[in-house]
Design an enzyme around this catalytic site. Structure first.
Site, PDB file in Angstrom:
ATOM      1  N   SER A 141       1.250  29.280  -4.476  1.00 45.37           N
ATOM      2  CA  SER A 141       0.612  28.128  -3.824  1.00 45.37           C
ATOM      3  C   SER A 141       0.524  27.002  -4.841  1.00 45.37           C
ATOM      4  CB  SER A 141      -0.808  28.527  -3.386  1.00 45.37           C
ATOM      5  OG  SER A 141      -1.572  27.398  -3.031  1.00 45.37           O
ATOM      6  N   TYR A 154      -9.117  32.713  -4.525  1.00 47.80           N
ATOM      7  CA  TYR A 154      -7.744  32.352  -4.144  1.00 47.80           C
ATOM      8  C   TYR A 154      -7.017  31.704  -5.323  1.00 47.80           C
ATOM      9  CZ  TYR A 154      -4.036  30.403  -1.125  1.00 47.80           C
ATOM     10  OH  TYR A 154      -2.836  30.078  -0.539  1.00 47.80           O
TER      11      TYR A 154
HETATM   12  P1  NAD Z   1      -1.055  33.610   7.948  1.00 40.93           P
HETATM   13  O1  NAD Z   1      -2.516  33.915   8.070  1.00 40.93           O
HETATM   14  O2  NAD Z   1      -0.384  32.840   9.020  1.00 40.93           O
HETATM   15  O3  NAD Z   1      -0.262  34.954   7.735  1.00 40.93           O
HETATM   16  C1  NAD Z   1      -0.727  35.912   6.850  1.00 40.93           C
HETATM   17  C2  NAD Z   1       0.005  37.192   7.083  1.00 40.93           C
HETATM   18  O4  NAD Z   1      -0.515  38.163   6.169  1.00 40.93           O
HETATM   19  C3  NAD Z   1      -0.178  37.767   8.494  1.00 40.93           C
HETATM   20  O5  NAD Z   1       1.023  38.364   8.915  1.00 40.93           O
HETATM   21  C4  NAD Z   1      -1.250  38.828   8.277  1.00 40.93           C
HETATM   22  O6  NAD Z   1      -1.173  39.887   9.220  1.00 40.93           O
HETATM   23  C5  NAD Z   1      -0.872  39.309   6.895  1.00 40.93           C
HETATM   24  N1  NAD Z   1      -1.945  40.006   6.219  1.00 40.93           N
HETATM   25  C6  NAD Z   1      -3.221  39.586   5.984  1.00 40.93           C
HETATM   26  N2  NAD Z   1      -3.914  40.554   5.377  1.00 40.93           N
HETATM   27  C7  NAD Z   1      -3.067  41.594   5.210  1.00 40.93           C
HETATM   28  C8  NAD Z   1      -3.193  42.889   4.647  1.00 40.93           C
HETATM   29  N3  NAD Z   1      -4.357  43.331   4.166  1.00 40.93           N
HETATM   30  N4  NAD Z   1      -2.119  43.698   4.657  1.00 40.93           N
HETATM   31  C9  NAD Z   1      -0.938  43.291   5.185  1.00 40.93           C
HETATM   32  N5  NAD Z   1      -0.758  42.079   5.732  1.00 40.93           N
HETATM   33  C10 NAD Z   1      -1.811  41.242   5.743  1.00 40.93           C
HETATM   34  O7  NAD Z   1      -0.893  32.896   6.514  1.00 40.93           O
HETATM   35  P2  NAD Z   1       0.200  31.883   5.928  1.00 40.93           P
HETATM   36  O8  NAD Z   1      -0.393  30.539   5.941  1.00 40.93           O
HETATM   37  O9  NAD Z   1       1.521  32.099   6.563  1.00 40.93           O
HETATM   38  O10 NAD Z   1       0.202  32.349   4.411  1.00 40.93           O
HETATM   39  C11 NAD Z   1       1.186  33.229   3.888  1.00 40.93           C
HETATM   40  C12 NAD Z   1       1.173  33.124   2.360  1.00 40.93           C
HETATM   41  O11 NAD Z   1       1.457  31.783   1.973  1.00 40.93           O
HETATM   42  C13 NAD Z   1      -0.155  33.486   1.728  1.00 40.93           C
HETATM   43  O12 NAD Z   1       0.059  34.199   0.528  1.00 40.93           O
HETATM   44  C14 NAD Z   1      -0.765  32.144   1.420  1.00 40.93           C
HETATM   45  O13 NAD Z   1      -1.685  32.189   0.354  1.00 40.93           O
HETATM   46  C15 NAD Z   1       0.472  31.340   1.073  1.00 40.93           C
HETATM   47  N6  NAD Z   1       0.306  29.901   1.186  1.00 40.93           N
HETATM   48  C16 NAD Z   1      -0.016  29.343   2.390  1.00 40.93           C
HETATM   49  C17 NAD Z   1      -0.175  27.977   2.466  1.00 40.93           C
HETATM   50  C18 NAD Z   1      -0.520  27.292   3.735  1.00 40.93           C
HETATM   51  O14 NAD Z   1      -0.832  26.098   3.685  1.00 40.93           O
HETATM   52  N7  NAD Z   1      -0.481  27.962   4.871  1.00 40.93           N
HETATM   53  C19 NAD Z   1       0.002  27.179   1.320  1.00 40.93           C
HETATM   54  C20 NAD Z   1       0.325  27.788   0.119  1.00 40.93           C
HETATM   55  C21 NAD Z   1       0.475  29.154   0.075  1.00 40.93           C
END
Ligand code: NAD
Length: 259
Positions: A141, A154
Site C-alpha cells: 500500500s 495497517y
Molecule cells: P477487499 O475487502 O475488497 O478484499 C479483501 C479480500 O481478502 C476478500 O476476498 C476477503 O475475503 C479476503 N480476506 C479478508 N480476511 C481474510 C482472511 N482472514 N483469510 C483469507 N482471506 C481474507 O479489499 P481490497 O481493497 O481489494 O484490498 C486487497 C489488498 O489490497 C489488501 O491487502 C489491502 O490492504 C490492499 N490495498 C487496498 C487499497 C484500497 O484502496 N482498496 C489500497 C492499497 C492497498
C-alpha cells in the site's frame, strides 16, 4: 503468456484480489481463488473464471490469519501444479486512535496483512526454486511507504511487508524468482467502502466530504486507482520483461508518495 503456470491469489473473492485472479487467468494461468468464507458464491467465482478463460480455477478456503491454513493453501494449490506465482493480497483494515486501538484488531491485522505472506512464501519457495522460475507479488500500500493517523496496525503491517519483500528478493535473486510489492493509493473496493464509513464516524462528516477531503486528500490526481491498474502491474511483474525487477515497492498512487 502464463499458460500452464499455477497462481495463488490470497483474498481473491473481492476487490483487488479478484481483479488480479481474473487478469492472471486471462493470460492463461491456472488460479487458486481464496477467502476464509467458503460460500457457494466463492466457488462460483472460481467456476466463472475457469469458464471465461479456459483455465483450471479452484476455490480453496483458508483463513490467512492462521499459519497452518496459509501453508495448507499452498499445498492444496500444488494439486493443480507447482505454484509458480504467489500473490499475497488478503488484507483488512481497522481505524482507531492508537490509545484506543483494540489489541485483538492489532493481532488480526498483523496476522492477515503481514504474517500470512511470510507463511505462504515459506511454503511456496521450495517449489519455485525447483522450477527455477517464480513470481511473488505482495500487495502492500502507499501506507507501506507513508503513514496516516488512526491506522497503526495497517501501516505497521504494510511497512513490514516491504521489508519481507526485499529480504525474500535477495534470498532468491539467483534462483529465477522475483519478489516485489505493489503500493496502491486508494482503490475503490469494499475495503475502502468500510474505511469511508469509519472515517465518517471519526470526522463526523458526510460521505462525499470524506471521499474528497479525507480519503483522496493525499492523492494528487483526486481519482481512485482502478483495480485493473493493479491487476495489469501484477501481470507485468509476472512477465519475462520484469525478470530483473526484484525487491522493489512499485507505487500506483496518483502521485501520493511524490509529495
Ligand atoms: P477487499 O475487502 O475488497 O478484499 C479483501 C479480500 O481478502 C476478500 O476476498 C476477503 O475475503 C479476503 N480476506 C479478508 N480476511 C481474510 C482472511 N482472514 N483469510 C483469507 N482471506 C481474507 O479489499 P481490497 O481493497 O481489494 O484490498 C486487497 C489488498 O489490497 C489488501 O491487502 C489491502 O490492504 C490492499 N490495498 C487496498 C487499497 C484500497 O484502496 N482498496 C489500497 C492499497 C492497498
Amino acid at each position: 503468456m502464463l499458460k500452464g503456470k499455477t497462481a495463488i491469489v490470497t483474498g481473491s473473492t473481492s476487490g483487488i484480489g479478484l481483479g488480479i485472479a481474473k487478469a492472471l487467468a486471462a493470460e492463461g494461468a491456472n488460479v487458486v481463488v481464496n477467502s476464509f468464507t467458503d460460500t457457494a458464491g466463492d466457488h462460483a467465482i472460481a467456476e466463472d473464471i475457469a469458464k471465461a478463460h479456459d483455465v483450471t480455477a479452484k476455490y480453496v478456503k483458508a483463513d490467512m490469519s492462521k499459519e497452518e491454513e496459509c501453508r495448507a493453501l499452498v499445498e492444496a494449490a500444488a494439486e493443480i501444479g507447482p505454484v509458480q506465482i504467489l500473490v499475497n493480497n488478503a488484507g483488512i483494515q481497522h481505524v482507531a486512535k492508537v490509545e484506543e486501538f483494540p489489541a485483538e484488531k492489532w493481532h488480526q491485522i498483523i496476522a492477515i496483512n503481514l504474517s500470512s505472506a511470510f507463511f505462504t512464501i515459506a511454503a511456496a519457495v521450495p517449489g519455485m526454486r525447483e522450477a527455477g522460475w517464480g513470481r511473488i507479488v505482495n500487495i502492500a500500500s502507499a501506507h507501506g511507504l507513508t503513514a496516516s493517523p488512526y491506522k497503526s496496525a495497517y501501516v505497521s503491517a504494510k511497512h513490514g511487508i516491504l521489508g519481507l519483500t526485499k529480504t525474500v528478493a535477495l534470498e532468491l535473486a539467483e534462483a529465477g524468482v522475483t519478489c516485489n510489492a505493489i503500493c496502491p493509493g486508494y482503490v475503490h473496493t469494499p475495503l475502502v467502502d468500510g474505511q469511508i464509513e469509519d472515517q465518517m464516524k471519526v470526522h463526523g462528516k458526510d460521505r462525499e466530504t470524506v471521499i474528497r477531503e479525507v480519503i483522496l486528500e493525499r492523492q494528487p490526481t483526486k481519482e481512485f486507482v482502478k483495480v485493473s491498474d493493479v491487476a495489469a502491474m501484477t501481470v507485468f511483474l509476472c512477465s519475462d520483461a520484469a525478470a530483473q525487477i526484484t525487491g522493489v515497492p512499485l507505487s500506483i498512487d496518483g502521485g501520493w508518495t511524490a509529495m
